[in-house]
Design a protein around this motif. Structure first.
Motif, PDB file in Angstrom:
ATOM      1  N   ASP A  78      43.068 -30.614  15.602  1.00 14.95           N
ATOM      2  CA  ASP A  78      43.923 -29.445  15.392  1.00 14.95           C
ATOM      3  C   ASP A  78      45.182 -29.882  14.647  1.00 14.95           C
ATOM      4  O   ASP A  78      45.465 -31.088  14.508  1.00 14.95           O
ATOM      5  N   PRO A  79      45.977 -28.924  14.106  1.00 15.61           N
ATOM      6  CA  PRO A  79      47.124 -29.299  13.260  1.00 15.61           C
ATOM      7  C   PRO A  79      48.160 -30.143  13.966  1.00 15.61           C
ATOM      8  O   PRO A  79      48.895 -30.902  13.311  1.00 15.61           O
ATOM      9  N   THR A  80      48.253 -30.049  15.293  1.00 22.17           N
ATOM     10  CA  THR A  80      49.242 -30.837  16.016  1.00 22.17           C
ATOM     11  C   THR A  80      48.798 -32.274  16.241  1.00 22.17           C
ATOM     12  O   THR A  80      49.609 -33.137  16.591  1.00 22.17           O
ATOM     13  N   GLY A  81      47.508 -32.563  16.091  1.00 23.84           N
ATOM     14  CA  GLY A  81      46.976 -33.881  16.380  1.00 23.84           C
ATOM     15  C   GLY A  81      46.745 -34.136  17.848  1.00 23.84           C
ATOM     16  O   GLY A  81      46.378 -35.246  18.240  1.00 23.84           O
ATOM     17  N   ARG A  82      46.893 -33.088  18.670  1.00 24.37           N
ATOM     18  CA  ARG A  82      46.695 -33.295  20.109  1.00 24.37           C
ATOM     19  C   ARG A  82      45.228 -33.227  20.495  1.00 24.37           C
ATOM     20  O   ARG A  82      44.758 -34.022  21.312  1.00 24.37           O
ATOM     21  N   TYR A  83      44.516 -32.273  19.915  1.00 30.79           N
ATOM     22  CA  TYR A  83      43.132 -32.047  20.329  1.00 30.79           C
ATOM     23  C   TYR A  83      42.152 -32.527  19.262  1.00 30.79           C
ATOM     24  O   TYR A  83      42.311 -32.230  18.071  1.00 30.79           O
ATOM     25  N   LEU A  84      41.138 -33.247  19.706  1.00 31.14           N
ATOM     26  CA  LEU A  84      40.029 -33.652  18.846  1.00 31.14           C
ATOM     27  C   LEU A  84      38.799 -32.862  19.264  1.00 31.14           C
ATOM     28  O   LEU A  84      38.415 -32.863  20.439  1.00 31.14           O
ATOM     29  N   TYR A  85      38.184 -32.193  18.314  1.00 37.03           N
ATOM     30  CA  TYR A  85      36.965 -31.428  18.574  1.00 37.03           C
ATOM     31  C   TYR A  85      35.760 -32.227  18.071  1.00 37.03           C
ATOM     32  O   TYR A  85      35.812 -32.879  17.021  1.00 37.03           O
ATOM     33  N   ALA A  86      34.669 -32.171  18.835  1.00 37.76           N
ATOM     34  CA  ALA A  86      33.445 -32.905  18.497  1.00 37.76           C
ATOM     35  C   ALA A  86      32.256 -31.963  18.574  1.00 37.76           C
ATOM     36  O   ALA A  86      32.119 -31.195  19.540  1.00 37.76           O
ATOM     37  N   GLY A  87      31.398 -32.011  17.565  1.00 31.74           N
ATOM     38  CA  GLY A  87      30.175 -31.214  17.525  1.00 31.74           C
ATOM     39  C   GLY A  87      28.957 -32.103  17.667  1.00 31.74           C
ATOM     40  O   GLY A  87      28.897 -33.196  17.098  1.00 31.74           O
ATOM     41  N   ILE A  88      27.963 -31.621  18.410  1.00 28.93           N
ATOM     42  CA  ILE A  88      26.827 -32.431  18.838  1.00 28.93           C
ATOM     43  C   ILE A  88      25.550 -32.011  18.109  1.00 28.93           C
ATOM     44  O   ILE A  88      25.324 -30.838  17.823  1.00 28.93           O
ATOM     45  N   LEU A  89      24.701 -33.010  17.834  1.00 26.38           N
ATOM     46  CA  LEU A  89      23.333 -32.781  17.370  1.00 26.38           C
ATOM     47  C   LEU A  89      22.382 -33.018  18.530  1.00 26.38           C
ATOM     48  O   LEU A  89      22.552 -33.963  19.299  1.00 26.38           O
ATOM     49  N   VAL A 116      39.357 -26.885  11.514  1.00 29.97           N
ATOM     50  CA  VAL A 116      40.365 -26.200  12.313  1.00 29.97           C
ATOM     51  C   VAL A 116      41.369 -25.560  11.356  1.00 29.97           C
ATOM     52  O   VAL A 116      41.956 -26.248  10.502  1.00 29.97           O
ATOM     53  N   ALA A 117      41.560 -24.253  11.506  1.00 30.25           N
ATOM     54  CA  ALA A 117      42.520 -23.531  10.679  1.00 30.25           C
ATOM     55  C   ALA A 117      43.941 -23.886  11.113  1.00 30.25           C
ATOM     56  O   ALA A 117      44.166 -24.417  12.205  1.00 30.25           O
ATOM     57  N   PRO A 118      44.935 -23.593  10.264  1.00 30.04           N
ATOM     58  CA  PRO A 118      46.327 -23.903  10.638  1.00 30.04           C
ATOM     59  C   PRO A 118      46.785 -23.280  11.950  1.00 30.04           C
ATOM     60  O   PRO A 118      47.687 -23.813  12.603  1.00 30.04           O
ATOM     61  N   ASP A 119      46.180 -22.139  12.364  1.00 31.95           N
ATOM     62  CA  ASP A 119      46.574 -21.524  13.631  1.00 31.95           C
ATOM     63  C   ASP A 119      45.808 -22.074  14.827  1.00 31.95           C
ATOM     64  O   ASP A 119      45.943 -21.573  15.940  1.00 31.95           O
ATOM     65  N   GLY A 120      44.976 -23.101  14.626  1.00 31.34           N
ATOM     66  CA  GLY A 120      44.251 -23.736  15.719  1.00 31.34           C
ATOM     67  C   GLY A 120      42.867 -23.188  15.980  1.00 31.34           C
ATOM     68  O   GLY A 120      42.148 -23.719  16.845  1.00 31.34           O
ATOM     69  N   THR A 121      42.440 -22.145  15.266  1.00 29.54           N
ATOM     70  CA  THR A 121      41.091 -21.608  15.433  1.00 29.54           C
ATOM     71  C   THR A 121      40.074 -22.585  14.854  1.00 29.54           C
ATOM     72  O   THR A 121      40.264 -23.127  13.758  1.00 29.54           O
ATOM     73  N   VAL A 122      38.983 -22.785  15.587  1.00 30.26           N
ATOM     74  CA  VAL A 122      37.977 -23.779  15.205  1.00 30.26           C
ATOM     75  C   VAL A 122      36.760 -23.060  14.618  1.00 30.26           C
ATOM     76  O   VAL A 122      36.297 -22.049  15.174  1.00 30.26           O
ATOM     77  N   TYR A 123      36.238 -23.604  13.525  1.00 24.38           N
ATOM     78  CA  TYR A 123      35.040 -23.061  12.892  1.00 24.38           C
ATOM     79  C   TYR A 123      33.961 -24.147  12.837  1.00 24.38           C
ATOM     80  O   TYR A 123      34.262 -25.321  12.584  1.00 24.38           O
ATOM     81  N   ALA A 124      32.733 -23.722  13.098  1.00 22.41           N
ATOM     82  CA  ALA A 124      31.613 -24.661  13.181  1.00 22.41           C
ATOM     83  C   ALA A 124      30.439 -24.138  12.371  1.00 22.41           C
ATOM     84  O   ALA A 124      30.185 -22.927  12.321  1.00 22.41           O
ATOM     85  N   VAL A 125      29.704 -25.079  11.756  1.00 23.10           N
ATOM     86  CA  VAL A 125      28.461 -24.746  11.057  1.00 23.10           C
ATOM     87  C   VAL A 125      27.416 -25.782  11.417  1.00 23.10           C
ATOM     88  O   VAL A 125      27.725 -26.892  11.858  1.00 23.10           O
ATOM     89  N   GLY A 126      26.162 -25.424  11.204  1.00 24.78           N
ATOM     90  CA  GLY A 126      25.056 -26.340  11.494  1.00 24.78           C
ATOM     91  C   GLY A 126      23.740 -25.666  11.232  1.00 24.78           C
ATOM     92  O   GLY A 126      23.519 -25.105  10.160  1.00 24.78           O
ATOM     93  N   GLY A 127      22.847 -25.693  12.222  1.00 27.10           N
ATOM     94  CA  GLY A 127      21.551 -25.078  12.014  1.00 27.10           C
ATOM     95  C   GLY A 127      20.634 -25.281  13.190  1.00 27.10           C
ATOM     96  O   GLY A 127      20.913 -26.050  14.117  1.00 27.10           O
ATOM     97  N   VAL A 128      19.519 -24.587  13.133  1.00 23.35           N
ATOM     98  CA  VAL A 128      18.429 -24.735  14.086  1.00 23.35           C
ATOM     99  C   VAL A 128      17.146 -24.494  13.308  1.00 23.35           C
ATOM    100  O   VAL A 128      17.101 -23.588  12.457  1.00 23.35           O
ATOM    101  N   PRO A 129      16.102 -25.292  13.496  1.00 23.64           N
ATOM    102  CA  PRO A 129      14.882 -25.118  12.708  1.00 23.64           C
ATOM    103  C   PRO A 129      14.328 -23.704  12.820  1.00 23.64           C
ATOM    104  O   PRO A 129      14.218 -23.138  13.913  1.00 23.64           O
ATOM    105  N   GLY A 130      14.024 -23.118  11.659  1.00 27.02           N
ATOM    106  CA  GLY A 130      13.407 -21.806  11.623  1.00 27.02           C
ATOM    107  C   GLY A 130      14.353 -20.649  11.447  1.00 27.02           C
ATOM    108  O   GLY A 130      13.911 -19.521  11.188  1.00 27.02           O
ATOM    109  N   ASP A 131      15.671 -20.874  11.582  1.00 25.48           N
ATOM    110  CA  ASP A 131      16.651 -19.798  11.447  1.00 25.48           C
ATOM    111  C   ASP A 131      17.680 -20.163  10.391  1.00 25.48           C
ATOM    112  O   ASP A 131      18.036 -21.337  10.230  1.00 25.48           O
ATOM    113  N   ALA A 132      18.208 -19.137   9.708  1.00 20.49           N
ATOM    114  CA  ALA A 132      19.280 -19.364   8.751  1.00 20.49           C
ATOM    115  C   ALA A 132      20.574 -19.666   9.492  1.00 20.49           C
ATOM    116  O   ALA A 132      20.843 -19.098  10.552  1.00 20.49           O
TER     117      ALA A 132
END
Length: 667
Positions: free
Chosen positions: A100-111, A149-165
């Motif tokens: 996040d912009p403050t450097g306090r929180y680290l977000y992690a996405g899993i496979l 992470v947007a400047p206001d702290g909102t988190v956005y994620a992308v990825g996928g799952v087999p068979g779906d867009a």
């Protein structure tokens, strides 16, 4: 009946009904006192394998790959030590990290390999690193490939799952909710790039996996945070590549890169105020990723190394350094004239841009946990056994028990040992690699092939034509190839789409100078299950059989005149190669719930699945278990291979085992 007639006759019953002949009752061989010895050779591969890296302050945070449990470590640059660690509760790898912009929180996405029903989005409070990261939500797309992470702290994620867009997902720290924001491209198969500003989220996708069959090419969308509308802003030059690889916002510019296939990857610099105004930078290599910037210079990694570019002059310059090959780069950040490089080889490199010097710190020596990893291809001779992993091939000395990790880029999907020399099929688009034990150093590339033919799946040796044969899949274009390589001539040839334009070549076996290819189709539509006999010297087809399979061929092996085959869910078939007739079928789903591999050893055909090592009776084709509950820790499907004495090598859990099986078959 050929395939077209079978489909026509099936009518509304479809392909599953046509597959019924391959799902007959399972026959089991009567026990006849086999002598089976299983020798534990120890952990197959041990290393700190990684898949992501991000600099926050003076610490590089690094996500693990194909290890249990998944974890994130903190590598402190001033002391060059691992100073923090958190273990996560799901999945197999951490590909996405964002702060996040403050450097306090680290977000992690899993496979993950399957829908575990557990969180795939985590948050670690870096102000209290001794407390574990918390699972904060789950996106509907099973895998998270990238976070922003947007400047206001909102988190956005992308990825996928087999068979779906793939969709765009949002995590609101205020409400703690994960929300789907829509699917901008219904023909995309995977999203791997996202970036965010106060007003806009940029979404990059394509078809780096499950390409062909009408799947989208590289696509870039702008999502208006106020209206919720998506707008296609893809530069036309980028659409020639299969997928957007990375996005980054730098000042008033958006940096967008691709993964290439039939062309070099691209890098575009877009004006945020007017995305139709952009500069296309000249690049080389099959991928451009890990974008970071300082002032008017952009730094990035390709499969050929590190580069810098200046958009104002459209100049691109390789960054030379005095250190070792950096391998597959999973993290790149700039700070104070130095690039912090996170290498798939398991080290952090600090590259001084002006001086061209590098300091390399091995993560295992710095305190990272070195633990067993899931594995890929296996091969052995009388002296060494080899196991493929991520950016490493583990060499087991069968005399002394010593294990040495050999660095090799990508993944050794399958392997063979010929006259003491190891040959591997290396993913992604690495071709065939060669390693001869001795003072000559580590593995080296022996042959390259078309870049879009990127995923080798199965290897065998044709002892008549003296050729190494490799079954290959094209992730981005669909179809596949047969690679051939002559060790004597050091020459390789690729025969593209020998089954058809839809089917990959998932399996290969050889006998009497003929190569037998097993077809499969990763997409939901189109033909699958075709077996083709080919002359591997000239690529000429001899004959083919369109088997009525709901799922494609997973493995092939030859014994005498009979070609044995397993499907991707335990369907078993035997073809008489002389009469070209299907002579036996059975349902072995109890032993083979998914992918399988086969090998012929001591004139017996053996198979291995995720759960069981088994053999087939040479006369009746009945199946019997050799090692139950073997439960190998595989990353991309099970493997089994044999040394020159006929002893088998495979996995039991995370450990390499040698199986000496001497069956006595009853009547």
């Amino acid at each position: 009946m050929d395939r077209r007639r079978l489909l026509s006759a099936g009518g509304a019953l479809g392909l599953a009904a046509a597959a019924a002949p391959l799902l007959g009752p399972t026959a089991h061989a009567a026990p006849a006192g086999p002598r089976t010895t299983v020798t534990d050779l120890g952990p197959a591969i041990e290393q700190f394998a990684l898949m992501s890296g991000l600099l926050v302050g003076d610490t590089v945070y690094i996500g693990s790959r194909n290890q249990q449990p998944t974890r994130v470590i903190g590598f402190h640059l001033p002391t060059r030590k691992v100073v923090s660690r958190t273990d996560l509760g799901s999945g197999h790898s951490v590909q996405a990290l964002a702060a996040d912009p403050t450097g306090r929180y680290l977000y992690a996405g899993i496979l993950t390999k399957a829908d575990e029903g557990k969180p795939n989005l985590f948050r670690w409070d870096l102000s209290t690193p001794g407390r574990p990261a918390a699972g904060i939500g789950r996106t509907g797309d099973r895998d998270i490939r990238e976070l922003a992470v947007a400047p206001d702290g909102t988190v956005y994620a992308v990825g996928g799952v087999p068979g779906d867009a793939p969709a765009l997902w949002m995590y609101d720290p205020g409400t703690g909710e994960v929300t789907g924001l829509g699917v901008p491209d219904p023909k995309a198969t995977l999203a791997r790039a996202v970036a965010a500003t106060d007003t806009t989220v940029y979404f990059g996708a394509g078809s780096v996996l499950a390409g062909g069959d009408g799947a989208s090419r590289a696509c870039l969308y702008a999502y208006d945070r106020a209206s919720g509308a998506f707008t296609d802003i893809t530069p036309k030059e980028l659409t020639r590549d299969p997928s957007l690889r990375e996005l980054a916002v730098h000042g008033d510019r958006l940096l967008a890169s691709t993964s290439g296939s039939t062309e070099h990857a691209k890098l575009a610099v877009l004006d945020l105020a007017d995305p139709s105004a952009y500069t296309l930078m000249p690049t080389e290599g099959g991928v451009v990723k890990n974008l970071t910037a300082a002032g008017d210079r952009i730094f990035f990694a390709t499969d050929a190394g590190l580069y810098s570019c200046t958009p104002a002059t459209r100049t691109v310059t390789p960054l030379a350094h005095d250190g070792p090959d950096l391998g597959e780069i999973w993290g790149l950040d700039h700070a104070g004239g130095t690039l912090a490089v996170v290498s798939g080889y398991g080290f952090v490199g600090e590259v001084d841009i002006a001086a061209g010097t590098a300091v390399i710190t091995e993560l295992g020596s710095a305190g990272a946990p070195v633990t067993p990893q899931t594995t890929m291809g296996i091969a052995a001779d009388h002296r060494y056994a080899y196991v493929g992993g991520n950016n490493v091939i583990a060499r087991h000395d069968l005399r002394t028990g010593e294990v040495r990790n050999l660095r090799a880029p990508g993944e050794a999907k399958d392997a063979e040992v010929l006259n003491g020399v190891l040959y591997t099929g290396q993913y992604n688009s690495q071709g065939i690699w060669r390693y001869a034990p001795g003072p000559g150093g580590g593995p080296r590339r022996a042959a390259g092939f078309p870049g879009e033919q990127n995923r080798p799946l199965d290897i065998c040796w044709d002892d008549v034509n003296r050729l190494l044969l490799v079954a290959v899949q094209s992730d981005t274009e669909g179809g596949g190839a047969l690679w051939t390589y002559s060790p004597g001539k050091a020459e390789g040839t690729a025969y593209v789409n020998p089954v058809d334009a839809d089917q990959t070549v998932r399996a290969v076996a050889a006998r009497d100078g003929v190569a037998y290819l097993g077809g499969d189709n990763p997409s939901a539509r189109g033909p699958r299950g075709t077996v083709v006999a080919v002359d591997p010297v000239g690529g000429r087809e001899r004959w083919r059989i369109d088997l009525p399979l709901a799922l494609g061929v997973a493995a092939l092996a030859v014994r005498g005149r009979h070609l044995y085959g397993l499907t991707r869910r335990g369907g078993f078939f035997v073809i008489d190669t002389r009469s070209r007739r299907l002579v036996h079928t059975a349902d072995h789903r109890a032993l083979c719930p998914g992918f399988a591999a086969m090998v012929t050893s001591r004139n017996v055909v053996y198979g291995v699945s995720d759960t069981t090592l088994f053999r087939f009776h040479p006369e009746t084709f009945a199946v019997s278990t050799v090692v139950a509950a073997i439960d190998g820790a595989w990353y991309s499907g099970p493997h089994v291979n044999a040394d020159r004495d006929g002893r088998l090598y495979t996995m039991r859990g995370h450990r390499l085992v040698r199986v000496d099986d001497r069956p006595v078959f009853g009547a």
